[in-house]
Motif scaffolding. Structure first.
Motif, PDB file in Angstrom:
ATOM      1  N   UNK A 110       0.816  -1.216   0.000  1.00  0.00           N
ATOM      2  CA  UNK A 110       0.000   0.000   0.000  1.00  0.00           C
ATOM      3  C   UNK A 110       0.850   1.267   0.000  1.00  0.00           C
ATOM      4  N   UNK A 111       2.078   1.174   0.482  1.00  0.00           N
ATOM      5  CA  UNK A 111       2.990   2.319   0.420  1.00  0.00           C
ATOM      6  C   UNK A 111       3.621   2.448  -0.964  1.00  0.00           C
ATOM      7  N   UNK A 112       3.972   1.293  -1.544  1.00  0.00           N
ATOM      8  CA  UNK A 112       4.682   1.283  -2.818  1.00  0.00           C
ATOM      9  C   UNK A 112       3.764   1.476  -4.014  1.00  0.00           C
ATOM     10  N   UNK A 113       2.529   1.044  -3.948  1.00  0.00           N
ATOM     11  CA  UNK A 113       1.627   1.095  -5.101  1.00  0.00           C
ATOM     12  C   UNK A 113       1.492   2.502  -5.687  1.00  0.00           C
ATOM     13  N   UNK A 114       1.248   3.556  -4.890  1.00  0.00           N
ATOM     14  CA  UNK A 114       1.144   4.891  -5.499  1.00  0.00           C
ATOM     15  C   UNK A 114       2.467   5.382  -6.098  1.00  0.00           C
ATOM     16  N   UNK A 115       3.561   5.022  -5.469  1.00  0.00           N
ATOM     17  CA  UNK A 115       4.880   5.392  -5.995  1.00  0.00           C
ATOM     18  C   UNK A 115       5.107   4.683  -7.320  1.00  0.00           C
ATOM     19  N   UNK A 116       4.804   3.404  -7.348  1.00  0.00           N
ATOM     20  CA  UNK A 116       4.960   2.581  -8.537  1.00  0.00           C
ATOM     21  C   UNK A 116       4.092   3.116  -9.684  1.00  0.00           C
ATOM     22  N   UNK A 117       2.884   3.481  -9.391  1.00  0.00           N
ATOM     23  CA  UNK A 117       1.969   4.009 -10.402  1.00  0.00           C
ATOM     24  C   UNK A 117       2.502   5.317 -10.971  1.00  0.00           C
ATOM     25  N   UNK A 118       2.967   6.207 -10.102  1.00  0.00           N
ATOM     26  CA  UNK A 118       3.507   7.490 -10.543  1.00  0.00           C
ATOM     27  C   UNK A 118       4.787   7.303 -11.358  1.00  0.00           C
ATOM     28  N   UNK A 119       5.662   6.415 -10.914  1.00  0.00           N
ATOM     29  CA  UNK A 119       6.903   6.144 -11.631  1.00  0.00           C
ATOM     30  C   UNK A 119       6.603   5.600 -13.020  1.00  0.00           C
ATOM     31  N   UNK A 120       5.691   4.645 -13.110  1.00  0.00           N
ATOM     32  CA  UNK A 120       5.349   4.062 -14.400  1.00  0.00           C
ATOM     33  C   UNK A 120       4.771   5.117 -15.337  1.00  0.00           C
ATOM     34  N   UNK A 121       3.900   5.962 -14.830  1.00  0.00           N
ATOM     35  CA  UNK A 121       3.307   7.033 -15.632  1.00  0.00           C
ATOM     36  C   UNK A 121       4.397   7.980 -16.146  1.00  0.00           C
ATOM     37  N   UNK A 122       5.323   8.333 -15.282  1.00  0.00           N
ATOM     38  CA  UNK A 122       6.420   9.221 -15.674  1.00  0.00           C
ATOM     39  C   UNK A 122       7.287   8.577 -16.746  1.00  0.00           C
ATOM     40  N   UNK A 123       7.688   7.326 -16.543  1.00  0.00           N
ATOM     41  CA  UNK A 123       8.556   6.636 -17.499  1.00  0.00           C
ATOM     42  C   UNK A 123       7.885   6.440 -18.855  1.00  0.00           C
ATOM     43  N   UNK A 124       6.583   6.188 -18.848  1.00  0.00           N
ATOM     44  CA  UNK A 124       5.873   5.965 -20.106  1.00  0.00           C
ATOM     45  C   UNK A 124       5.589   7.262 -20.853  1.00  0.00           C
ATOM     46  N   UNK A 125       5.827   8.399 -20.220  1.00  0.00           N
ATOM     47  CA  UNK A 125       5.582   9.688 -20.873  1.00  0.00           C
ATOM     48  C   UNK A 125       6.850  10.494 -21.136  1.00  0.00           C
ATOM     49  N   UNK A 126       7.983  10.064 -20.621  1.00  0.00           N
ATOM     50  CA  UNK A 126       9.232  10.808 -20.779  1.00  0.00           C
ATOM     51  C   UNK A 126       9.990  10.291 -22.002  1.00  0.00           C
ATOM     52  N   UNK A 127      10.094  11.132 -23.035  1.00  0.00           N
ATOM     53  CA  UNK A 127      10.741  10.717 -24.284  1.00  0.00           C
ATOM     54  C   UNK A 127      12.231  11.031 -24.274  1.00  0.00           C
ATOM     55  N   UNK A 128      12.947  10.389 -25.190  1.00  0.00           N
ATOM     56  CA  UNK A 128      14.370  10.657 -25.339  1.00  0.00           C
ATOM     57  C   UNK A 128      14.618  12.125 -25.668  1.00  0.00           C
ATOM     58  N   UNK A 129      13.795  12.683 -26.546  1.00  0.00           N
ATOM     59  CA  UNK A 129      13.967  14.083 -26.929  1.00  0.00           C
ATOM     60  C   UNK A 129      13.784  15.007 -25.728  1.00  0.00           C
ATOM     61  N   UNK A 130      12.812  14.713 -24.875  1.00  0.00           N
ATOM     62  CA  UNK A 130      12.597  15.533 -23.680  1.00  0.00           C
ATOM     63  C   UNK A 130      13.799  15.472 -22.747  1.00  0.00           C
ATOM     64  N   UNK A 131      14.370  14.291 -22.608  1.00  0.00           N
ATOM     65  CA  UNK A 131      15.549  14.143 -21.749  1.00  0.00           C
ATOM     66  C   UNK A 131      16.703  14.960 -22.316  1.00  0.00           C
ATOM     67  N   UNK A 132      16.924  14.832 -23.625  1.00  0.00           N
ATOM     68  CA  UNK A 132      18.050  15.525 -24.254  1.00  0.00           C
ATOM     69  C   UNK A 132      17.838  17.028 -24.373  1.00  0.00           C
ATOM     70  N   UNK A 133      16.612  17.491 -24.242  1.00  0.00           N
ATOM     71  CA  UNK A 133      16.361  18.930 -24.327  1.00  0.00           C
ATOM     72  C   UNK A 133      16.586  19.636 -22.992  1.00  0.00           C
ATOM     73  N   UNK A 134      16.862  18.884 -21.957  1.00  0.00           N
ATOM     74  CA  UNK A 134      17.125  19.467 -20.645  1.00  0.00           C
ATOM     75  C   UNK A 134      18.461  20.221 -20.703  1.00  0.00           C
ATOM     76  N   UNK A 135      18.454  21.528 -20.415  1.00  0.00           N
ATOM     77  CA  UNK A 135      19.698  22.304 -20.511  1.00  0.00           C
ATOM     78  C   UNK A 135      20.821  21.782 -19.625  1.00  0.00           C
ATOM     79  N   UNK A 136      20.499  21.071 -18.557  1.00  0.00           N
ATOM     80  CA  UNK A 136      21.527  20.524 -17.666  1.00  0.00           C
ATOM     81  C   UNK A 136      22.315  19.408 -18.364  1.00  0.00           C
TER      82      UNK A 136
END
Length: 144
Positions: A110-136
């Motif tokens: 019950x502690x991990x499920x919301x974290x897991x859901x949020x992580x999966x959502x983030x990973x499935x929406x973060x593209x290579x181009x978005x990562x490479x466009x980060x000025x850092x």
């Protein structure tokens, strides 16, 4: 959390996408050197990425590996993880129990499920181009 192969697959795709602007194919030796990875290991990663349809390879004097611009904009970290690992990063129980579920939860379910859901959502929406466009990441060092 992810295997070394998966980490190198992500870094390889980032490198190839970053070279996309130069409109040329990237050679195995260049990728291997940029990632500080043995050529044999890099070759296996590249084979996985080609068979997954993420990149294309050409043989010959002008050969190498390339990726389409639109693929850099569409491929997500979640997709890479699923292709390389064979499952979502968040598919497993945090404690590794096979019987863990909402009906039969492990002690941290019950502690991990919301974290897991949020992580999966983030990973499935973060593209290579978005990562490479980060000025850092302008001077990113892909070596480990």
């Amino acid at each position: 959390m992810i295997s070394k192969s998966c980490q190198y697959a992500i870094r390889t795709l980032m490198y190839i996408c970053s070279k996309r602007q130069e409109n040329h194919r990237v050679r195995l030796q260049d990728i291997s050197q940029a990632l500080d990875s043995p050529p044999a290991f890099t070759s296996k990663i590249l084979q996985h990425l080609v068979s997954a349809g993420f990149i294309h390879s050409r043989k010959g004097a002008n050969g190498g590996f390339e990726i389409l611009e639109e693929d850099c904009s569409q491929i997500t970290l979640g997709q890479i993880i699923e292709k390389i690992e064979g499952h979502s990063l968040t598919a497993r129980c945090f404690l590794g129990l096979s019987a863990c579920s909402d009906k039969n939860p492990c002690p941290v379910h019950h502690l991990y499920f919301p974290i897991k859901t949020n992580l999966n959502l983030t990973l499935m929406n973060l593209t290579l181009k978005e990562i490479l466009s980060d000025p850092k990441l302008i001077n990113i060092n892909l070596k480990s």
